[in-house]
Design an enzyme around this catalytic site. Structure first.
Site, short mmCIF file in Angstrom:
data_model
loop_
_atom_site.label_atom_id
_atom_site.label_comp_id
_atom_site.label_asym_id
_atom_site.label_seq_id
_atom_site.Cartn_x
_atom_site.Cartn_y
_atom_site.Cartn_z
N SER A 235 -29.56 68.14 13.95
CA SER A 235 -28.44 67.38 14.47
C SER A 235 -27.43 68.33 15.09
O SER A 235 -27.59 69.55 15.05
CB SER A 235 -27.79 66.56 13.35
OG SER A 235 -27.08 67.44 12.51
N LYS A 236 -26.38 67.76 15.63
CA LYS A 236 -25.38 68.54 16.35
C LYS A 236 -24.85 69.74 15.58
O LYS A 236 -24.64 70.81 16.13
CB LYS A 236 -24.20 67.63 16.72
CG LYS A 236 -24.15 67.39 18.21
CD LYS A 236 -22.76 67.17 18.71
CE LYS A 236 -22.67 67.60 20.16
NZ LYS A 236 -23.09 66.60 21.10
#
Ligand code: GLU
Length: 465
Positions: A235-236
């Site tokens: 994820s980010k």
């Protein structure tokens, strides 16, 4: 065997992220490695979540990565009539049926099945009713298994009884993903589907539709997902940014492609591959069957390797472009492309990215009078003892007939001998004087890139600080 036709079929609901780009790359490589075709289909049927901006970003990202597709892009939203035509054919042939059960009824069926220890699914109560309205469901065979040989995961088989009578057309008249993807893949002549393994459960369902239509079933492969260093879904916060963010960070596209390829694909121990090498060596046999771990440090290293090898002229162009983005086109005119072309070879052995290189270029692109200094470095190295030494060096450099790396080396060697001091005594003071910090490439190379005039002006300014 006929020609391979693969595809990438993104939903334009966001930017092209690292995972999607890797899927696209593998599909592209699959086609290119076998002299086949690679098609792009934008699955924009979800009107609420799809945006033009995301579509553009996906197309731009693919272009930037060099993943050129064949033929026109297919936009799934333009094909709804065709999807409906196939749904009607399936109903007519008895492979699908209308169902008017309410959501509450279906929920109740699922609950009941679960209570009885069966898989929660629609119970097929409308199968033989011959209705003409409602949703359209696929008549999943009650017996048998649906099996396929996944090109990445190996043999996969699912009991048909485990599968629901999936909806092909919703009550609002819109075809569902599983139906649309089969119709489009068939009509586009796709022979090989390579996609993320979040779709592996859809594949047996899609195969059932192919069979019901009497169509050839393509080969399927599902690549495992990418995990963050903590082994959680990428994820980010892991730095899993969109592809174009790496462009903004000054990564080279071929480095991004190389790094992505190695996330799940291997060819011996080799780490660095040109696009041509990847095309030559690629085979789904060498796609790993376990999740790969995203490693930003390695990604940076790969990019650094490409920075080192890159043509300095190209780096100069990129530096110009990035500089203009940073300070604006007008202001950027104060630094010429030639300036950057001189700086690039000096900095490229150490630069991690174009942005990093531009930052390291700062001391080279300002005039001596504007060179910023690192305060601590000045305190430590530009002292009452070192300044007179620098002053003398100024004199000796001024006296040089020829300003070259060799003559600079000679003049400094002579100076050290005359003074009976070690290079260490003057190296950092000179460095701080000419670039403002204690870090720079070799002193004489740096002076060469600065030129005689700037080198002297900087040394003089340092003496006067
Ligand atoms: N549009 C689907 C997605 O973005 C991919 C469909 C497919 O590859 O079959 O997840």
């Amino acid at each position: 065997m006929g020609k391979i036709v693969s595809r990438f079929a993104p939903s334009p609901t966001g930017y092209l992220h690292i995972g999607g780009a890797r899927t696209a790359l593998f599909s592209w490589l699959l086609a290119r490695s076998q002299g086949g075709e690679f098609r792009l289909r934008v699955e924009d049927t979800d009107r609420e979540r799809s945006t033009q901006e995301a579509t553009d970003a996906i197309i731009d990202s693919m272009k930037w990565l060099g993943l050129v597709h064949d033929d026109e892009i297919v936009f799934q939203s333009t094909r709804v009539d065709r999807h409906n035509e196939v749904i009607d054919q399936l109903v007519e042939a008895g492979h699908a049926y209308y169902c008017d059960c309410s959501k509450e009824q279906v929920d109740a069926m699922r609950e009941k099945a679960q209570k009885e220890g069966r898989k929660p699914k629609y119970d097929g109560s409308c199968r033989e009713k011959g209705l003409a309205t409602g949703v359209v469901r696929f008549k999943t065979p009650l017996q048998g298994t649906t099996a396929f040989k996944d090109t990445v995961k190996g043999s996969i088989a699912v009991e048909n009884a485990e599968m629901d009578d999936m909806i092909l057309r919703r009550s609002d008249g819109s075809p569902t993903y599983n139906l649309a993807v089969v119709v489009d893949d068939h009509d586009m002549g796709i022979t090989s589907v390579l996609r993320g393994d979040d779709h592996v459960n859809n594949t047996p369902r899609q195969i059932l539709i192919y069979r019901a239509m009497g169509w050839d079933v393509p080969e399927f492969g599902h690549v495992p997902m990418i995990l963050g260093p903590d082994k959680k879904k990428l994820s980010k916060r892991h730095g899993a940014l969109s592809v174009m963010e790496y462009e903004k960070m000054g990564y080279l596209p071929e480095a991004v492609v190389n790094y992505l390829a190695r996330l799940g694909w291997s060819h011996g121990d080799q780490e660095l591959f040109s696009m041509d090498e990847m095309v030559t060596f690629f085979s789904t046999d060498n796609l790993g069957n376990s999740p790969s771990v995203f490693d930003l440090t390695k990604f940076e290293w790969v990019n650094g390797q490409y920075m080192q090898k890159a043509d300095p002229e190209r780096l100069a162009d990129m530096l110009c472009d990035f500089y203009a983005r940073e300070v604006g086109v007008e202001e950027a005119k104060s630094v010429t492309r030639e300036d950057f072309a001189r700086i690039a070879p000096l900095l490229q052995p150490r630069a991690k990215s174009i942005v990093d290189m531009l930052e390291q270029s700062q001391p080279f692109i300002v005039d001596a009078g504007f060179l910023p200094y690192d305060e601590n470095a000045v305190k430590k190295f530009l002292t009452d003892e070192t300044k007179p030494l620098l002053e003398e060096i100024v004199g000796r450099i001024e006296a040089l007939d020829e300003f070259s790396e060799q003559s600079l080396e000679d003049v400094h060697r002579q100076f050290l001998e005359d003074k009976d001091i070690k290079f260490k005594a003057i190296a950092q003071p000179i460095r701080v004087a000419i670039v403002g910090t204690t870090k720079s490439p070799g002193l004489f190379e740096t002076m060469m890139v600065l030129g005689k005039e700037q080198t002297l002006a900087r040394l003089k300014r340092a003496v006067e600080l």
